[in-house]
Design an enzyme around this catalytic site. Structure first.
Site, short mmCIF file in Angstrom:
data_model
loop_
_atom_site.label_atom_id
_atom_site.label_comp_id
_atom_site.label_asym_id
_atom_site.label_seq_id
_atom_site.Cartn_x
_atom_site.Cartn_y
_atom_site.Cartn_z
N LYS A 126 9.47 -4.11 -8.90
CA LYS A 126 10.64 -3.99 -9.77
C LYS A 126 11.92 -4.25 -8.97
O LYS A 126 12.16 -3.59 -7.97
CB LYS A 126 10.65 -2.60 -10.41
CG LYS A 126 9.45 -2.47 -11.35
CD LYS A 126 9.26 -1.12 -11.97
CE LYS A 126 8.12 -1.18 -12.99
NZ LYS A 126 7.73 0.12 -13.51
N SER A 152 0.83 -1.21 0.00
CA SER A 152 0.00 0.00 0.00
C SER A 152 0.86 1.26 0.00
O SER A 152 0.53 2.24 0.65
CB SER A 152 -0.88 -0.01 1.25
OG SER A 152 -0.04 -0.15 2.38
N GLY A 153 1.97 1.19 -0.73
CA GLY A 153 2.81 2.40 -0.88
C GLY A 153 2.22 3.29 -1.97
O GLY A 153 1.01 3.28 -2.22
N ASN A 154 3.09 4.01 -2.64
CA ASN A 154 2.67 4.97 -3.67
C ASN A 154 1.97 4.25 -4.84
O ASN A 154 0.84 4.59 -5.22
CB ASN A 154 3.95 5.69 -4.14
CG ASN A 154 3.72 6.85 -5.06
OD1 ASN A 154 4.39 6.98 -6.08
ND2 ASN A 154 2.79 7.73 -4.73
N ARG A 195 11.71 8.75 -9.08
CA ARG A 195 12.40 9.10 -7.83
C ARG A 195 13.87 8.70 -7.86
O ARG A 195 14.72 9.34 -7.24
CB ARG A 195 11.70 8.47 -6.63
CG ARG A 195 11.62 6.96 -6.66
CD ARG A 195 10.94 6.38 -5.43
NE ARG A 195 9.52 6.18 -5.64
CZ ARG A 195 8.82 5.18 -5.09
NH1 ARG A 195 9.40 4.31 -4.29
NH2 ARG A 195 7.53 5.05 -5.31
N LYS A 235 15.51 -0.99 -15.74
CA LYS A 235 15.43 0.44 -16.10
C LYS A 235 15.73 1.36 -14.90
O LYS A 235 16.15 2.50 -15.09
CB LYS A 235 14.09 0.77 -16.75
CG LYS A 235 12.86 0.46 -15.90
CD LYS A 235 12.32 1.65 -15.19
CE LYS A 235 11.50 1.26 -13.98
NZ LYS A 235 10.72 2.33 -13.40
N GLN A 259 14.66 1.98 -5.78
CA GLN A 259 14.90 0.64 -6.33
C GLN A 259 16.18 0.57 -7.15
O GLN A 259 16.78 -0.49 -7.30
CB GLN A 259 13.71 0.21 -7.19
CG GLN A 259 12.36 0.24 -6.46
CD GLN A 259 12.31 -0.66 -5.26
OE1 GLN A 259 12.81 -1.79 -5.30
NE2 GLN A 259 11.74 -0.19 -4.16
N ALA A 295 3.14 6.55 -10.37
CA ALA A 295 1.91 6.28 -9.63
C ALA A 295 0.97 7.50 -9.53
O ALA A 295 -0.24 7.37 -9.74
CB ALA A 295 2.26 5.78 -8.23
N1 LIG Z 1 5.69 4.49 -7.24
C1 LIG Z 1 5.64 4.30 -8.54
O1 LIG Z 1 5.43 5.24 -9.32
C2 LIG Z 1 5.83 2.91 -9.09
C3 LIG Z 1 5.40 2.66 -10.38
C4 LIG Z 1 5.56 1.39 -10.90
C5 LIG Z 1 6.13 0.40 -10.11
N2 LIG Z 1 6.54 0.67 -8.85
C6 LIG Z 1 7.10 -0.44 -8.07
O2 LIG Z 1 6.13 -0.86 -7.12
C7 LIG Z 1 6.78 -1.43 -5.98
C8 LIG Z 1 6.19 -0.81 -4.73
O3 LIG Z 1 6.50 0.55 -4.73
P1 LIG Z 1 5.57 1.66 -4.08
O4 LIG Z 1 5.86 2.91 -4.84
O5 LIG Z 1 4.15 1.21 -3.99
O6 LIG Z 1 6.14 1.72 -2.59
P2 LIG Z 1 6.74 3.00 -1.81
O7 LIG Z 1 8.20 3.07 -2.01
O8 LIG Z 1 5.90 4.19 -2.09
O9 LIG Z 1 6.41 2.70 -0.29
C9 LIG Z 1 7.15 1.94 0.58
C10 LIG Z 1 6.20 0.90 1.15
O10 LIG Z 1 6.97 -0.04 1.89
C11 LIG Z 1 6.27 -0.31 3.11
N3 LIG Z 1 7.21 -0.81 4.11
C12 LIG Z 1 8.10 -0.12 4.86
N4 LIG Z 1 8.78 -0.97 5.66
C13 LIG Z 1 8.31 -2.22 5.37
C14 LIG Z 1 8.63 -3.52 5.84
N5 LIG Z 1 9.56 -3.72 6.75
N6 LIG Z 1 7.96 -4.57 5.29
C15 LIG Z 1 7.04 -4.40 4.35
N7 LIG Z 1 6.67 -3.19 3.87
C16 LIG Z 1 7.33 -2.12 4.37
C17 LIG Z 1 5.65 1.02 3.46
O11 LIG Z 1 4.60 0.84 4.35
C18 LIG Z 1 5.16 1.47 2.09
O12 LIG Z 1 3.91 0.91 1.80
C19 LIG Z 1 8.28 -1.18 -6.17
O13 LIG Z 1 8.89 -2.34 -6.67
C20 LIG Z 1 8.33 -0.09 -7.23
O14 LIG Z 1 9.50 -0.15 -8.03
C21 LIG Z 1 6.38 1.90 -8.32
#
Ligand SMILES: NC(=O)c1ccc[n+]([C@@H]2O[C@H](COP(=O)([O-])OP(=O)(O)OC[C@H]3O[C@@H](n4cnc5c(N)ncnc54)[C@H](O)[C@@H]3O)[C@@H](O)[C@H]2O)c1
Length: 350
Positions: free
Chosen positions: A121, A12-14, A270, A206, A299, A155
């Site tokens: 990723k 439930s991140g970004n 980012r 990437k 990442q 996102a």
């Molecule tokens: N943000 C984007 O624009 C985007 C787009 C496409 C793909 N992604 C990929 O999606 C994946 C998730 O990224 P995101 O942007 O949703 O996350 P994020 O980086 O926004 O958030 C970090 C998340 O990690 C959680 N977290 C922190 N400590 C933790 C722990 N010990 N155990 C488990 N969870 C923990 C936090 O609660 C939060 O939900 C990544 O692989 C990223 O590369 C991101």
């Protein structure tokens, strides 16, 4: 009538919150899926309140996706096993460094007939110098098939419903079409591609190139340089897939997961932003991640480390000069000023 599929979003991140918005709205209009979706939230306190409580009452993830409503049929839960119980489809969307812990908690609790789709990723490091795809880690630990969804998807822009595309990588066509239904929206257009491994490899690799693009930006080079970084990075991505995964279809690199994701991350992601700040501030990557990202995770640097772990073990660091330079710079083993010099002698130019 077949039973409606239950969906669980693991993360439930970004991006997790943005995809919760897309899928949460979609299922309200589709017969194939249960309307209620469980979303696992890594619990934390935000402004003195639990994040799960904020999401379930205010329907907004104020920490990771402020300003966007998450549909009310998405229910946040802090208990991972409880949120995953009885699901038919798992959407894995957490920073890849947390996947081993999550999978080991879920091991033995998921239905045998369920499927996964990873939006994550990065790579997993294996003993002895190799790396594995995140989807394979899910498949091996949970013993379910795991597809991927990758693409040029910042996102916040997806959450704003700005038109974009994504690629589902999956070998099973029928399951691919089901997942397409679940994800596709009028502003979020999906192509299903059977070249699953390449789709995922593009998404992971990437982020290394985007880190390099950030170094070039921070050093004050212009758009010609950035275009060279993107092109050479793409060449290394293609070569990496050919050398280590075999059987990639060249056209996969032209999908959203390939060149489109690469371009968007090298301009807007980012990893690029923090890498540019790294050059100017002379702080460590870890410090900048803490200061600039409000809990979000980078990442690019860990993925560069994972890839280097493999290249080093195969004595192939010099065949991938950009991947290698990005890793060494992030580790403080090479001055960032050397980044462009590393590219001047690229095998592409010899
Ligand atoms: N943000 C984007 O624009 C985007 C787009 C496409 C793909 N992604 C990929 O999606 C994946 C998730 O990224 P995101 O942007 O949703 O996350 P994020 O980086 O926004 O958030 C970090 C998340 O990690 C959680 N977290 C922190 N400590 C933790 C722990 N010990 N155990 C488990 N969870 C923990 C936090 O609660 C939060 O939900 C990544 O692989 C990223 O590369 C991101």
């Amino acid at each position: 009538m077949t039973e409606k599929k239950r969906i669980c979003i693991v993360g439930s991140g970004n991006w997790g919150s943005a995809i919760a918005k897309v899928v949460g709205n979609n299922v309200q209009k589709l017969d194939e899926f249960e309307t209620e979706i469980k979303m696992w939230v890594f619990e934390e306190e935000v402004n003195g309140r639990k994040l799960t409580e904020i999401i379930n009452t205010d329907h907004e993830n104020v920490k990771y996706l402020p300003g966007h409503k998450i549909p009310e049929n998405v229910i946040a839960l802090a208990d991972l096993v409880e949120s995953a119980k009885d699901a038919d489809i798992y959407i894995f969307v957490i920073p890849h460094q947390f996947l081993p812990g999550v999978c080991s908690k879920l091991k033995g609790t998921v239905k045998k007939s369920s499927i996964g789709v990873s939006l994550i990723k990065g790579f997993a490091m294996k003993d002895g110098g190799g790396i594995a795809l995140i989807s394979s880690e899910v498949e091996n630990t949970l013993e379910i098939p795991c597809a991927v969804l990758m693409g040029a998807n910042i996102a916040n822009e997806v959450a704003s419903e700005n038109y974009c595309e994504a690629t589902i990588g999956i070998r099973n066509r029928d399951q691919g079409l089901l997942l397409k239904k679940m994800f596709q929206a009028d502003y979020f257009r999906i192509v299903v591609c059977e070249d699953e491994d390449t789709v995922e490899l593009c998404g992971a690799l990437k982020n290394i190139v985007a880190t390099g693009a950030g170094f070039a930006d921070g050093l004050g080079y212009g758009d010609n340089t950035k275009a060279a970084v993107i092109r050479l990075g793409l060449m290394e991505m293609v070569k990496f897939c050919e050398k280590f995964w075999h059987g990639s279809t060249q056209s996969t690199f032209l999908e959203s997961c390939g060149v489109a994701d690469l371009v968007t991350t090298c301009y807007a992601g980012r990893n690029r932003r923090v890498a540019a700040a790294f050059v100017k501030s002379r702080k460590t990557i870890e410090q900048l991640e803490q200061e600039m990202l409000n809990g979000q995770k980078l990442q690019g640097p860990p993925t560069a480390e994972e890839v280097n772990f493999m290249l080093k073990s195969k004595d192939m660091e010099d065949k991938f000069p950009m991947f290698t330079a990005v890793h060494k710079i992030c580790q403080g083993k090479l001055p960032v000023e050397e980044f462009i010099n590393c590219l001047k002698n690229h095998p592409e130019h010899m």
